[in-house]
Scaffold this active site. Structure first.
Site, PDB file in Angstrom:
ATOM      1  N   GLY A  35      -6.752   4.474  -8.627  1.00 13.75           N
ATOM      2  CA  GLY A  35      -6.674   5.487  -9.693  1.00 13.75           C
ATOM      3  C   GLY A  35      -6.664   5.089 -11.330  1.00 13.75           C
ATOM      4  CG  ASP A  82     -11.581  -3.315  -0.875  1.00 14.01           C
ATOM      5  OD1 ASP A  82     -11.040  -4.142  -0.415  1.00 14.01           O
ATOM      6  OD2 ASP A  82     -11.184  -1.926  -1.105  1.00 14.01           O
ATOM      7  CG  ASN A 134      -9.068  -6.824  -0.917  1.00 11.92           C
ATOM      8  OD1 ASN A 134      -7.780  -7.277  -0.724  1.00 11.92           O
ATOM      9  ND2 ASN A 134      -9.140  -5.873  -1.925  1.00 11.92           N
ATOM     10  CG  ASP A 177      -1.935  -1.054   1.087  1.00 11.52           C
ATOM     11  OD1 ASP A 177      -2.150  -1.465   0.229  1.00 11.52           O
ATOM     12  OD2 ASP A 177      -2.284  -1.624   2.241  1.00 11.52           O
TER      13      ASP A 177
END
Length: 544
Positions: free
Chosen positions: A322, A394, A459, A235
């Site tokens: 992004g 997520d 995730n 990250d």
């Protein structure tokens, strides 16, 4: 002046190949016009993406005739991935497009009934000829493959075939060699030091086989040796001083509780990526969690991270965060396809799409379950192939007492909810897990697969930072829903968690971050434990 030329038809990551050749002490020049092909003393044709787009590009650039003349001249030629496939007559991928027809045969789609497609990961090759130095190829090493189409091995191709590989119950041509032609279906520039040795062998080759090529009378039985991948995730964001750092937090909170609330700094991204490569990580994933909204696309710090990383790291690199339409401070619009292209040219092999995938699926459902062709997933997959698009999900659990309480896909869980609920559904989130949406994981992954995604990075918000192990129920449910590879993420805290996820689910890879950064569980320890428990993993290889 270098007489080694690179034929780049305009799709995918060729920077890593150039960096690999540079590391080996050679210079390579790009083919900019048709005449450059015939200037070359050695020529390498790499690529990812679709057969049709590759051939269309070769035709539009007037490369086909000089390429055929070059190969016929006897000078050394190396093709990688699409560079191998285009030598054949045709492909299922683009049925109406003609290949170079140097080798008579058809490239075919893998059968996905019993295995994930694309074939993505590290697999063995089996030499089919004797009497060759075989360009450094070893039956004891694994190489990195990423493709949905391949050439099935038949006896008609025996004189062309240097090695085959088995995926599931299918055996395909993974290396061809005849006269001055040498091609690999796998990516040597992404196959660690084992791949670099193969590249060096080609670069030292004069185009003539050094020994007679005698076909083996019998070849030992082949087997599928696709290894489980261990992925290190970084990250990346700027800290309060403006430095780019690798960080990690529980539930995305990356600030220290003491030390003035500073952003947690676990190291520099390029240095950590190099460390993981040397330790044996099979892939590196960068997640840009800052997004650099006020920065022109061409100046994005993550582009420089990729450029520098690809100079010393020769395994696949994924970038997430992004990957969407962006607007420069001066108002210039860049499509998601343009953004992805910048990342690929800077060294990325795959891009990971998160929140925008959720929004795309919402539009799909609102549009009467119709694809419109203009989403980031669809446009990037069309241009670069589905293996280049990863969907980062997520989700978090939403408990219900009965499946009738929700219209969403539910599972019966062995971990009851706070009021004893025996069922749950997995709600997709956006904005780094901060906002839930009315869409479940099952909807997301199945629609994204239809859109052209080639892999799922799964995730789990409930497991993030807990070190309690992966969410086996979630992973198993998603793996049953899709035919593309699935990466298990969130929750790993011990080596046993990695073996558990591979033994109890059909996950293709397992990813971890904080435990690797803090050296609580080194990559090498994970690999050793899996190997001791009979799970196929890539062995370390740091000798060039």
């Amino acid at each position: 002046m270098s007489e080694l030329y690179l034929l780049d038809y305009g799709a995918g990551n060729v920077r890593s190949l150039v960096n690999a050749i540079t590391k080996l002490g050679y210079e390579i020049r790009p083919v900019n016009q048709p005449d450059d092909i015939l200037k070359a003393k050695k020529l390498i044709f790499p690529g990812v993406g679709a057969f049709g787009s590759a051939m269309t590009s070769l035709v539009s650039k007037n490369y086909v005739d000089p390429l055929k003349k070059y190969i016929a001249s006897g000078r050394p030629f190396m093709g990688i991935c699409i560079g191998l496939q285009t030598l054949f007559t045709s492909s299922d991928e683009s049925p109406d497009v003609h290949g170079l027809n140097i080798v008579n045969g058809r490239v075919k789609l893998f059968d996905n009934a019993t295995k994930s497609v694309p074939h993505m990961g590290w697999n063995k090759t089996l030499k089919r000829k004797q009497g060759l130095s075989a360009f450094g190829l070893s039956d004891d090493r694994v190489y990195y493959f990423v493709h949905s189409y391949a050439v099935p091995y038949t006896e008609d191709l025996a004189t062309w075939t240097l090695a085959t590989t088995q995926y599931g119950d299918e055996i395909f041509v993974s290396v061809i060699q005849k006269d001055n032609i040498f091609c690999t279906q796998f990516h040597p520039e992404k196959s660690g030091y084992a791949g670099l040795r193969i590249l060096r062998s080609f670069l030292e080759w004069n185009g003539v086989s050094d020994q007679p090529t005698i076909l083996c009378d019998s070849v030992e039985a082949s087997s599928d040796y696709l290894t489980k991948r261990i992925i290190a995730c970084l990250d990346v964001r700027t800290n309060d001083q403006g430095d780019l750092v690798v960080t990690k937090g529980d539930q995305y909170d990356v600030r220290e509780r003491d030390n003035g609330g500073q952003v947690r700094n676990l190291g520099k991204p390029v240095d950590l990526a190099r460390r993981y490569f040397e330790e044996g990580a099979d892939e590196i994933t960068f997640l840009n969690i800052t997004s650099f909204r006020n920065c022109p696309l061409a100046d994005l710090p993550m582009l420089e991270v990729l450029r520098r990383t690809s100079e010393t790291v020769f395994v696949p690199l994924t970038i997430g965060g992004g990957i969407r339409d962006v607007v420069d401070p001066d108002g210039k619009l860049h499509s998601a396809l343009d953004v992805a292209g910048q990342y690929f040219r800077s060294g990325a092999d795959k891009v990971s799409i998160g929140s925008d995938a959720v929004y795309a699926v919402e539009r799909y459902l609102e549009n009467g379950y119709k694809l419109n062709g203009d989403t980031a997933i669809e446009t990037i997959a069309k241009a670069y192939g589905n293996q280049a698009v990863v969907i980062s999900v997520d989700p978090r659990r939403v408990y219900v007492s009965s499946p009738n309480e929700t219209a969403h896909h539910v599972i019966k869980t062995i971990y009851p909810g706070p009021q004893g609920q025996e069922y749950c559904w997995y709600q997709c989130t956006v904005k780094g897990g901060r906002e839930g949406r009315d869409i479940d994981v099952h909807q997301l992954v199945t629609v994204c697969e239809k859109m052209g995604a080639g892999e799922i990075l799964l995730n789990c918000m409930d497991k993030d930072g807990t070190n309690s192990g992966y969410d086996i129920e979630l992973i198993d449910d998603v793996k049953k829903a899709v035919g593309i590879p699935v990466i298990a993420s969130s929750g790993a805290g011990r080596v046993e968690h990695f073996s558990e996820v591979f033994e109890r689910t059909k996950a293709d890879a397992a990813l971890a971050a904080g435990i690797f950064h803090r050296k609580e569980v080194p990559v090498a320890d994970v690999k050793n434990y899996l190997r001791e428990n009979g799970i196929l993993v890539r062995s370390p290889d740091n000798i060039l």
